[in-house]
Design a protein around this motif. Structure first.
Motif, PDB file in Angstrom:
ATOM      1  N   ASN A 166       3.855 -20.340  26.635  1.00 51.71           N
ATOM      2  CA  ASN A 166       3.871 -20.764  25.239  1.00 51.71           C
ATOM      3  C   ASN A 166       3.060 -19.815  24.360  1.00 51.71           C
ATOM      4  O   ASN A 166       3.455 -19.503  23.234  1.00 51.71           O
ATOM      5  N   ALA A 167       1.914 -19.349  24.877  1.00 58.47           N
ATOM      6  CA  ALA A 167       1.086 -18.418  24.106  1.00 58.47           C
ATOM      7  C   ALA A 167       1.812 -17.093  23.889  1.00 58.47           C
ATOM      8  O   ALA A 167       1.769 -16.519  22.798  1.00 58.47           O
ATOM      9  N   ILE A 168       2.479 -16.599  24.937  1.00 60.18           N
ATOM     10  CA  ILE A 168       3.244 -15.353  24.798  1.00 60.18           C
ATOM     11  C   ILE A 168       4.339 -15.526  23.750  1.00 60.18           C
ATOM     12  O   ILE A 168       4.563 -14.653  22.904  1.00 60.18           O
ATOM     13  N   ALA A 169       5.028 -16.674  23.800  1.00 58.60           N
ATOM     14  CA  ALA A 169       6.089 -16.939  22.821  1.00 58.60           C
ATOM     15  C   ALA A 169       5.528 -16.995  21.408  1.00 58.60           C
ATOM     16  O   ALA A 169       6.105 -16.427  20.472  1.00 58.60           O
ATOM     17  N   GLN A 170       4.388 -17.673  21.242  1.00 60.66           N
ATOM     18  CA  GLN A 170       3.787 -17.778  19.908  1.00 60.66           C
ATOM     19  C   GLN A 170       3.371 -16.408  19.389  1.00 60.66           C
ATOM     20  O   GLN A 170       3.622 -16.068  18.228  1.00 60.66           O
ATOM     21  N   ASN A 171       2.749 -15.608  20.249  1.00 58.91           N
ATOM     22  CA  ASN A 171       2.339 -14.269  19.830  1.00 58.91           C
ATOM     23  C   ASN A 171       3.552 -13.411  19.486  1.00 58.91           C
ATOM     24  O   ASN A 171       3.551 -12.652  18.514  1.00 58.91           O
ATOM     25  N   GLY A 172       4.603 -13.528  20.304  1.00 55.01           N
ATOM     26  CA  GLY A 172       5.810 -12.758  20.041  1.00 55.01           C
ATOM     27  C   GLY A 172       6.455 -13.134  18.721  1.00 55.01           C
ATOM     28  O   GLY A 172       6.878 -12.259  17.952  1.00 55.01           O
ATOM     29  N   LEU A 173       6.509 -14.431  18.428  1.00 52.47           N
ATOM     30  CA  LEU A 173       7.095 -14.876  17.165  1.00 52.47           C
ATOM     31  C   LEU A 173       6.253 -14.440  15.969  1.00 52.47           C
ATOM     32  O   LEU A 173       6.764 -14.272  14.862  1.00 52.47           O
ATOM     33  N   ASP A 196      12.345  -7.825  15.167  1.00 49.80           N
ATOM     34  CA  ASP A 196      13.758  -7.875  15.490  1.00 49.80           C
ATOM     35  C   ASP A 196      14.220  -9.319  15.665  1.00 49.80           C
ATOM     36  O   ASP A 196      13.575 -10.121  16.354  1.00 49.80           O
ATOM     37  N   VAL A 197      15.337  -9.674  15.051  1.00 48.53           N
ATOM     38  CA  VAL A 197      15.833 -11.047  15.097  1.00 48.53           C
ATOM     39  C   VAL A 197      16.167 -11.471  16.519  1.00 48.53           C
ATOM     40  O   VAL A 197      15.967 -12.626  16.899  1.00 48.53           O
ATOM     41  N   PHE A 198      16.662 -10.536  17.341  1.00 55.13           N
ATOM     42  CA  PHE A 198      17.009 -10.883  18.716  1.00 55.13           C
ATOM     43  C   PHE A 198      15.757 -11.123  19.556  1.00 55.13           C
ATOM     44  O   PHE A 198      15.744 -12.007  20.426  1.00 55.13           O
ATOM     45  N   ASP A 199      14.700 -10.360  19.300  1.00 56.36           N
ATOM     46  CA  ASP A 199      13.437 -10.613  19.985  1.00 56.36           C
ATOM     47  C   ASP A 199      12.893 -11.997  19.618  1.00 56.36           C
ATOM     48  O   ASP A 199      12.383 -12.733  20.469  1.00 56.36           O
ATOM     49  N   LYS A 200      13.017 -12.358  18.347  1.00 58.44           N
ATOM     50  CA  LYS A 200      12.542 -13.677  17.921  1.00 58.44           C
ATOM     51  C   LYS A 200      13.324 -14.790  18.617  1.00 58.44           C
ATOM     52  O   LYS A 200      12.751 -15.809  19.032  1.00 58.44           O
ATOM     53  N   GLU A 201      14.628 -14.587  18.797  1.00 53.02           N
ATOM     54  CA  GLU A 201      15.424 -15.582  19.509  1.00 53.02           C
ATOM     55  C   GLU A 201      14.955 -15.709  20.964  1.00 53.02           C
ATOM     56  O   GLU A 201      14.895 -16.821  21.517  1.00 53.02           O
ATOM     57  N   ARG A 202      14.623 -14.572  21.578  1.00 51.17           N
ATOM     58  CA  ARG A 202      14.141 -14.605  22.966  1.00 51.17           C
ATOM     59  C   ARG A 202      12.811 -15.356  23.059  1.00 51.17           C
ATOM     60  O   ARG A 202      12.589 -16.128  24.002  1.00 51.17           O
ATOM     61  N   TYR A 203      11.931 -15.121  22.096  1.00 48.75           N
ATOM     62  CA  TYR A 203      10.637 -15.818  22.127  1.00 48.75           C
ATOM     63  C   TYR A 203      10.797 -17.313  21.855  1.00 48.75           C
ATOM     64  O   TYR A 203      10.068 -18.140  22.410  1.00 48.75           O
ATOM     65  N   GLU A 204      11.740 -17.682  21.015  1.00 48.47           N
ATOM     66  CA  GLU A 204      12.025 -19.103  20.794  1.00 48.47           C
ATOM     67  C   GLU A 204      12.520 -19.751  22.088  1.00 48.47           C
ATOM     68  O   GLU A 204      12.144 -20.880  22.421  1.00 48.47           O
ATOM     69  N   THR A 205      13.358 -19.021  22.830  1.00 49.52           N
ATOM     70  CA  THR A 205      13.838 -19.519  24.116  1.00 49.52           C
ATOM     71  C   THR A 205      12.688 -19.670  25.100  1.00 49.52           C
ATOM     72  O   THR A 205      12.598 -20.668  25.837  1.00 49.52           O
ATOM     73  N   LEU A 206      11.792 -18.700  25.102  1.00 48.76           N
ATOM     74  CA  LEU A 206      10.632 -18.768  25.997  1.00 48.76           C
ATOM     75  C   LEU A 206       9.752 -19.958  25.647  1.00 48.76           C
ATOM     76  O   LEU A 206       9.270 -20.685  26.542  1.00 48.76           O
ATOM     77  N   ARG A 207       9.550 -20.203  24.358  1.00 48.32           N
ATOM     78  CA  ARG A 207       8.769 -21.368  23.932  1.00 48.32           C
ATOM     79  C   ARG A 207       9.429 -22.661  24.413  1.00 48.32           C
ATOM     80  O   ARG A 207       8.763 -23.571  24.892  1.00 48.32           O
ATOM     81  N   GLN A 208      10.751 -22.729  24.300  1.00 54.32           N
ATOM     82  CA  GLN A 208      11.461 -23.931  24.737  1.00 54.32           C
ATOM     83  C   GLN A 208      11.329 -24.131  26.242  1.00 54.32           C
ATOM     84  O   GLN A 208      11.186 -25.262  26.724  1.00 54.32           O
ATOM     85  N   ILE A 209      11.356 -23.038  26.999  1.00 54.13           N
ATOM     86  CA  ILE A 209      11.168 -23.136  28.452  1.00 54.13           C
ATOM     87  C   ILE A 209       9.785 -23.710  28.774  1.00 54.13           C
ATOM     88  O   ILE A 209       9.640 -24.579  29.639  1.00 54.13           O
ATOM     89  N   ALA A 210       8.774 -23.234  28.062  1.00 54.32           N
ATOM     90  CA  ALA A 210       7.416 -23.737  28.283  1.00 54.32           C
ATOM     91  C   ALA A 210       7.334 -25.232  27.985  1.00 54.32           C
ATOM     92  O   ALA A 210       6.744 -26.006  28.747  1.00 54.32           O
TER      93      ALA A 210
END
Length: 207
Positions: free
Chosen positions: A18-25, A30-44
């Motif tokens: 979750n912390a990695i996702a928050q930092n990434g967001l 890049d919009v695609f990177d933001k989508e990946r971090y949102e997915t990572l947050r959801q996984i957490a």
């Protein structure tokens, strides 16, 4: 799932994801990177919900922004005639030290004094720091966030005991005869060690 993977390990992994996702967001352009971090947050969040049965309301505040750092919980350790002041939490009907989240702009000592007034009606001053506890390491039920708990020895300076919307009862307890504890907020080890430090020359606890 292998036996070697403990709940504490899964809890920590989910917090880190979750912390990695928050930092990434926070920093991704890049919009695609933001989508990946949102997915990572959801996984957490899904991992925490599935493994520890954490409800959606508790998980909602996970969606924060900015660089992820541990939250700070401050607690007051107040002794009167050898007995420890505790409050009965309105949220779960169990007992804890008065305290709560430190607010932005507060010093730690100001935060704990404010919490004591709000929850007990007493005015206090901080005498010394008893310990800095990593919440992940001492048997608390899991939370989505990593939390540091600061426990301060406080001395009464005024006011009078009164409950609040956060506390439904207040009492003083022998350290060897504690009420049912709100384990989300405090565990026996933290109380016992804090009492030892408060009544001796032992150095403050850390980690």
């Amino acid at each position: 799932m292998p036996d070697a993977i403990k709940d504490t390990d899964i809890h920590t992994v989910a917090q880190k994801l979750n912390a990695i996702a928050q930092n990434g967001l926070t920093y991704a352009k890049d919009v695609f990177d933001k989508e990946r971090y949102e997915t990572l947050r959801q996984i957490a969040e899904d991992l925490l919900r599935a493994r520890f049965n954490i409800d959606a309301e508790t998980l909602t505040p996970v969606s924060e922004s900015g660089y992820a750092t541990p939250k700070t919980d401050v607690r007051a350790f107040i002794i009167r005639d050898g007995r420890l002041l505790m409050v009965k939490e309105a949220e779960d009907g169990k007992w804890s030290l008065p305290g709560g989240w430190a607010d932005v702009g507060d010093t730690p000592s100001a935060a704990v004094c404010r919490e004591v007034v709000e929850e007990t009606g007493l005015e206090v001053k901080v005498i010394k720091l008893l310990g800095v506890w990593d919440r992940n390491l001492h048997g608390h039920p899991p939370l989505p966030w990593h939390v540091y708990k600061l426990i301060f020895l406080c001395e009464e300076t005024g006011g009078s005991l009164a409950t609040s919307h956060e506390s439904t009862d207040i009492g003083f307890f022998d350290i060897n005869d504690l009420p049912e504890l709100s384990l989300t907020r405090i565990v026996p080890e933290e109380l016992i060690v804090s009492m030892e430090i408060a009544t001796s020359d032992r150095q403050p606890w850390y980690d």
